[in-house]
Motif scaffolding. Structure first.
Motif, PDB file in Angstrom:
ATOM      1  N   TYR A  53     -11.074 -63.721  40.285  1.00  0.00           N
ATOM      2  CA  TYR A  53     -10.354 -64.008  39.034  1.00  0.00           C
ATOM      3  C   TYR A  53     -10.657 -65.432  38.559  1.00  0.00           C
ATOM      4  CZ  TYR A  53      -6.051 -65.564  36.614  1.00  0.00           C
ATOM      5  OH  TYR A  53      -5.147 -66.135  35.765  1.00  0.00           O
ATOM      6  N   GLN A  54     -10.675 -66.370  39.525  1.00  0.00           N
ATOM      7  CA  GLN A  54     -10.987 -67.763  39.147  1.00  0.00           C
ATOM      8  C   GLN A  54     -12.396 -67.844  38.547  1.00  0.00           C
ATOM      9  OE1 GLN A  54      -8.801 -69.878  38.906  1.00  0.00           O
ATOM     10  NE2 GLN A  54      -7.203 -69.372  40.379  1.00  0.00           N
TER      11      GLN A  54
ATOM     12  N   LYS B  35     -19.649 -70.207  27.012  1.00  0.00           N
ATOM     13  CA  LYS B  35     -19.507 -70.932  25.739  1.00  0.00           C
ATOM     14  C   LYS B  35     -20.255 -72.263  25.786  1.00  0.00           C
ATOM     15  CE  LYS B  35     -15.800 -70.193  23.281  1.00  0.00           C
ATOM     16  NZ  LYS B  35     -14.449 -70.177  22.716  1.00  0.00           N
ATOM     17  N   VAL B  36     -20.188 -72.924  26.938  1.00  0.00           N
ATOM     18  CA  VAL B  36     -20.860 -74.211  27.086  1.00  0.00           C
ATOM     19  C   VAL B  36     -22.383 -74.022  27.062  1.00  0.00           C
ATOM     20  CG1 VAL B  36     -21.299 -76.049  28.767  1.00  0.00           C
ATOM     21  CG2 VAL B  36     -18.953 -75.403  28.221  1.00  0.00           C
TER      22      VAL B  36
ATOM     23  N   ILE C  97      -8.976 -69.522  26.393  1.00  0.00           N
ATOM     24  CA  ILE C  97     -10.139 -70.421  26.381  1.00  0.00           C
ATOM     25  C   ILE C  97     -10.622 -70.655  24.952  1.00  0.00           C
ATOM     26  CG2 ILE C  97     -12.546 -70.677  27.154  1.00  0.00           C
ATOM     27  CD1 ILE C  97     -11.681 -69.347  29.787  1.00  0.00           C
TER      28      ILE C  97
ATOM     29  N   PRO D 101     -18.881 -80.428  34.689  1.00  0.00           N
ATOM     30  CA  PRO D 101     -18.645 -79.244  35.519  1.00  0.00           C
ATOM     31  C   PRO D 101     -17.349 -79.338  36.312  1.00  0.00           C
ATOM     32  CG  PRO D 101     -20.600 -80.466  36.280  1.00  0.00           C
ATOM     33  CD  PRO D 101     -20.170 -81.072  34.991  1.00  0.00           C
TER      34      PRO D 101
ATOM     35  N   TYR E  65     -18.526 -82.774  27.239  1.00  0.00           N
ATOM     36  CA  TYR E  65     -19.718 -83.629  27.309  1.00  0.00           C
ATOM     37  C   TYR E  65     -19.652 -84.787  26.322  1.00  0.00           C
ATOM     38  CZ  TYR E  65     -21.788 -79.928  30.129  1.00  0.00           C
ATOM     39  OH  TYR E  65     -22.045 -79.010  31.112  1.00  0.00           O
TER      40      TYR E  65
ATOM     41  N   TYR F 229     -16.414 -67.282  31.726  1.00  0.00           N
ATOM     42  CA  TYR F 229     -16.219 -67.164  30.273  1.00  0.00           C
ATOM     43  C   TYR F 229     -16.401 -68.523  29.587  1.00  0.00           C
ATOM     44  CZ  TYR F 229     -14.232 -65.987  25.755  1.00  0.00           C
ATOM     45  OH  TYR F 229     -14.063 -65.807  24.402  1.00  0.00           O
ATOM     46  N   LEU F 230     -15.845 -69.571  30.200  1.00  0.00           N
ATOM     47  CA  LEU F 230     -15.985 -70.903  29.588  1.00  0.00           C
ATOM     48  C   LEU F 230     -17.426 -71.423  29.743  1.00  0.00           C
ATOM     49  CD1 LEU F 230     -14.861 -73.345  28.135  1.00  0.00           C
ATOM     50  CD2 LEU F 230     -13.777 -74.102  30.242  1.00  0.00           C
ATOM     51  N   ILE F 231     -18.036 -71.148  30.872  1.00  0.00           N
ATOM     52  CA  ILE F 231     -19.428 -71.608  31.060  1.00  0.00           C
ATOM     53  C   ILE F 231     -20.334 -70.967  30.008  1.00  0.00           C
ATOM     54  CG2 ILE F 231     -21.441 -71.610  32.619  1.00  0.00           C
ATOM     55  CD1 ILE F 231     -19.469 -71.770  34.954  1.00  0.00           C
TER      56      ILE F 231
ATOM     57  N   THR G 156     -19.344 -74.400  39.228  1.00  0.00           N
ATOM     58  CA  THR G 156     -19.976 -74.528  37.913  1.00  0.00           C
ATOM     59  C   THR G 156     -21.354 -75.184  38.042  1.00  0.00           C
ATOM     60  OG1 THR G 156     -17.778 -74.804  36.972  1.00  0.00           O
ATOM     61  CG2 THR G 156     -19.624 -75.472  35.582  1.00  0.00           C
TER      62      THR G 156
ATOM     63  N   PRO H  47     -15.659 -76.502  23.140  1.00  0.00           N
ATOM     64  CA  PRO H  47     -15.498 -76.935  24.538  1.00  0.00           C
ATOM     65  C   PRO H  47     -16.629 -77.845  25.012  1.00  0.00           C
ATOM     66  CG  PRO H  47     -15.932 -74.557  24.420  1.00  0.00           C
ATOM     67  CD  PRO H  47     -15.700 -75.027  23.022  1.00  0.00           C
ATOM     68  N   ALA H  48     -17.853 -77.588  24.556  1.00  0.00           N
ATOM     69  CA  ALA H  48     -18.959 -78.446  25.021  1.00  0.00           C
ATOM     70  C   ALA H  48     -18.748 -79.876  24.524  1.00  0.00           C
ATOM     71  CB  ALA H  48     -20.295 -77.893  24.543  1.00  0.00           C
TER      72      ALA H  48
ATOM     73  N   ILE I  62      -7.372 -64.207  28.777  1.00  0.00           N
ATOM     74  CA  ILE I  62      -8.237 -65.303  29.236  1.00  0.00           C
ATOM     75  C   ILE I  62      -9.089 -65.786  28.066  1.00  0.00           C
ATOM     76  CG2 ILE I  62     -10.216 -65.873  30.718  1.00  0.00           C
ATOM     77  CD1 ILE I  62      -9.071 -63.946  32.808  1.00  0.00           C
TER      78      ILE I  62
ATOM     79  N   LEU J 269     -14.562 -78.596  33.852  1.00  0.00           N
ATOM     80  CA  LEU J 269     -14.618 -77.189  33.444  1.00  0.00           C
ATOM     81  C   LEU J 269     -13.943 -76.312  34.500  1.00  0.00           C
ATOM     82  CD1 LEU J 269     -17.753 -75.478  31.928  1.00  0.00           C
ATOM     83  CD2 LEU J 269     -16.318 -74.276  33.566  1.00  0.00           C
ATOM     84  N   SER J 270     -14.274 -76.578  35.769  1.00  0.00           N
ATOM     85  CA  SER J 270     -13.658 -75.795  36.849  1.00  0.00           C
ATOM     86  C   SER J 270     -12.162 -76.061  36.920  1.00  0.00           C
ATOM     87  CB  SER J 270     -14.298 -76.140  38.195  1.00  0.00           C
ATOM     88  OG  SER J 270     -15.689 -75.970  38.147  1.00  0.00           O
TER      89      SER J 270
ATOM     90  N   THR K 219     -10.225 -74.176  33.957  1.00  0.00           N
ATOM     91  CA  THR K 219     -10.060 -72.723  34.077  1.00  0.00           C
ATOM     92  C   THR K 219      -9.148 -72.367  35.248  1.00  0.00           C
ATOM     93  OG1 THR K 219     -12.154 -72.607  35.277  1.00  0.00           O
ATOM     94  CG2 THR K 219     -12.218 -72.105  32.942  1.00  0.00           C
ATOM     95  N   SER K 220      -9.177 -73.178  36.316  1.00  0.00           N
ATOM     96  CA  SER K 220      -8.317 -72.816  37.439  1.00  0.00           C
ATOM     97  C   SER K 220      -6.842 -73.050  37.118  1.00  0.00           C
ATOM     98  CB  SER K 220      -8.734 -73.559  38.712  1.00  0.00           C
ATOM     99  OG  SER K 220      -8.581 -74.938  38.520  1.00  0.00           O
TER     100      SER K 220
ATOM    101  N   ARG L 148     -14.095 -65.443  37.153  1.00  0.00           N
ATOM    102  CA  ARG L 148     -14.158 -64.726  35.867  1.00  0.00           C
ATOM    103  C   ARG L 148     -13.789 -65.675  34.717  1.00  0.00           C
ATOM    104  NH1 ARG L 148     -10.183 -60.449  36.537  1.00  0.00           N
ATOM    105  NH2 ARG L 148      -9.253 -60.877  34.512  1.00  0.00           N
ATOM    106  N   LYS L 149     -12.719 -66.446  34.929  1.00  0.00           N
ATOM    107  CA  LYS L 149     -12.287 -67.394  33.888  1.00  0.00           C
ATOM    108  C   LYS L 149     -13.363 -68.451  33.667  1.00  0.00           C
ATOM    109  CE  LYS L 149      -8.413 -68.345  36.079  1.00  0.00           C
ATOM    110  NZ  LYS L 149      -7.213 -69.077  36.435  1.00  0.00           N
ATOM    111  N   LYS L 150     -13.882 -68.944  34.782  1.00  0.00           N
ATOM    112  CA  LYS L 150     -14.896 -69.999  34.721  1.00  0.00           C
ATOM    113  C   LYS L 150     -16.131 -69.496  33.978  1.00  0.00           C
ATOM    114  CE  LYS L 150     -16.113 -71.511  38.838  1.00  0.00           C
ATOM    115  NZ  LYS L 150     -15.720 -71.871  40.197  1.00  0.00           N
TER     116      LYS L 150
END
Ligand code: SF4
Ligand code: SF4
Lengths: 328, 135
Positions: free
Chosen positions: B75-76, B86-87, A296, A274, A307, B82-84, B44, A302-303, A292, A277-278, A281-282, B78-80
């Motif tokens: 915005y931060q 997928k995970v 990505i 986590p 992981y 999208y990736l979460i 997250t 990505p997992a 975006i 991941l943060s 994206t930041s 929103r990006k997060k």
């Protein structure tokens, strides 16, 4: 003459890489052999299980266990060595966080067996043979350990005193850990016997890490001719340094390969997945939704990236038998 | 058998959602509601832990573009998100179980409506089943 302290070294669901690193202690190992009595080390010497079983509880000063806990044999050996030992050290990333074998938890038993015994391109298995816990061969019963259906970290199965991450941990850290145990010079129980800083803080490329990143898409190391001195992340190459504990000696970084995160999370209770991941994206500076998504999506699996070494210890992947026992 | 009632954890930004109605009044009608000051604060871990703790869905209510009091927290996130998503898919959790809505709703009237809409969708999916979560 007082008895020498007894040490056991044992690999559970492991590739033997961690054991091999103990061999790489070289001369230190010879000195060690003078001061301790190695009672169990299947990689290097013959042993009888009955000898360990016959020992008093707590008779072994230190058990160094590597590997994830995957099958019934691992469960039994982990429990036995816990009972016989005063200190248990989880050695290596598999024992600490689940490691690469832990990725099996992303699919479950059936899918994994199908892949390994049927679908993998290198498999020829016309009769669909699969490992069975018991097989009758000419009237004799042969047994195999049974896959538990879930890959566990060591501390999800037995009480674990100390951790030493790394895939494998460098010999120097193993040597320090053993010396610290023998001298009784140990941090509080539950500590990791590795440095506490993040890899970025010790990375030689950190001076080429810009104050603000500007990443528009991700690249993988084999797709680029990476500058040997520039921060990987700054170039959009996924590098897990910000979320990973240091201690490896920047092994990958020095051969121009980004960090994959084998040393696990930095202290502080935030898992590396986590956290990273943060972070990732930041650092992305694209604005529109479609950009975006494109950025990505440029990171395949990505997992798997996040992981790779820690699925079984992650928030969604973890499953503790010990907690369940305590609750029951 | 009891009908399946999906549980949703709802995070919402205090500056865009429900600030006129007050937390107590809204909290009485919305369960598992976590107002935060800026969606950028939602880590997250909070989202993953909600699923681990048994949530069937997570709804994030943020402010529209240009309205974030902290420049770009929405915005931060929103990006997060999208990736979460997928995970989550890799863990066998359908990505649509994490939803994000960007709007301004000072009275928070829309919150129960959005939750009801998400519940209907989640009811079709059934309870969360995390892959590999077997002995
Ligand atoms: S991101 Fe990677 S390359 Fe960059 S400073 Fe951190 S560890 Fe070094
Ligand atoms: S650079 Fe990362 S992946 Fe490589 S050995 Fe160090 S911690 Fe492990």
């Amino acid at each position: 003459m007082t008895e020498k302290p007894k040490i056991a070294i044992y690999g559970l669901g492991a590739c033997a890489g961690c054991d091999q690193t103990v061999v790489d202690l070289n001369e230190i190992l010879l000195q060690l052999a003078e001061t301790v009595d190695i009672v169990l080390w299947p990689l290097a010497m013959d042993f009888k299980l009955s000898r360990i079983q016959a020992m008093q509880d707590g008779e072994v000063a230190l058990s160094i266990l590597s590997g994830a806990v995957i099958n019934s044999d691992h469960h039994e050996m982990a429990a036995l060595l816990r009972r016989k030992s005063r200190i248990v050290l989880a050695m290596g990333t598999c024992a600490c966080f689940g490691g690469v074998p832990g990725l099996a938890n992303f699919c479950g038993r059936e899918e994994m067996f199908n892949q390994v015994y049927r679908d993998a391109p290198t498999v020829t298995n016309p009769d669909g043979v699969r490992p069975q816990p018991e097989t009758d061969v000419g009237g004799r019963k042969l047994t195999l350990p049974e896959f538990s259906g879930h890959v566990f970290t060591l501390d999800q199965v037995i009480d674990t005193d100390y951790y030493l991450p790394g895939c494998p941990p460098p010999p120097a850290l193993i040597g320090n850990a053993i010396t610290a145990v023998l001298a009784g010079d140990l941090p509080p129980k539950g500590s990791s016997l590795a440095p506490r800083k993040a890899l970025c803080d010790t990375c030689p490329r950190n001076s080429r890490k810009p104050g603000r990143m500007d990443i528009r898409y991700f690249r993988r190391i084999h797709e680029v001719d990476a500058d040997p001195d520039e921060c990987f992340l700054a170039a959009g190459i996924v590098c897990l340094g910000p979320a990973t504990r240091s201690g490896c000696g920047e092994a990958c970084i020095r051969i121009n390969v980004p960090c994959r995160g084998c040393f696990g999370p930095v202290p502080g209770g935030v898992g590396s997945a986590p956290k990273f991941l943060s972070t990732l994206t930041s650092l992305l500076t694209v604005e529109r939704d479609d950009e975006i998504e494109e950025a990505i999506d440029s990171l395949p699996d990505p997992a798997g990236y996040l992981y790779r070494f820690c699925q079984p210890s992650s928030i969604l992947g973890r499953k503790s038998l010990r907690e369940e026992e305590a609750e029951a | 058998m009891e009908p399946y009632d999906p549980k949703i954890v709802c995070f919402s930004c205090n500056f865009g959602w429900g600030y006129l109605s007050g937390e107590e009044a809204l909290g009485a009608v919305i369960s598992n509601w976590i107002p935060v000051i800026c969606t950028g604060k939602i880590d997250t871990r909070h989202i993953l832990k909600a699923f681990k703790a048994g949530a069937d869905g997570v709804l994030i209510l943020g402010c529209p573009e240009g309205h974030c009091h902290f420049q770009d927290g929405n915005y931060q996130t929103r990006k997060k998100a999208y990736l979460i998503r997928k995970v989550l898919g890799a863990f066998g959790i359908e990505p649509e179980r994490l939803d994000m809505e960007l709007a301004i709703d000072p009275e928070g009237k829309k919150i129960p409506q959005l939750l009801a809409r998400m519940k209907r969708r989640l009811a079709e999916l059934g309870p969360v089943k995390i892959t590999g979560d077997v002995r």
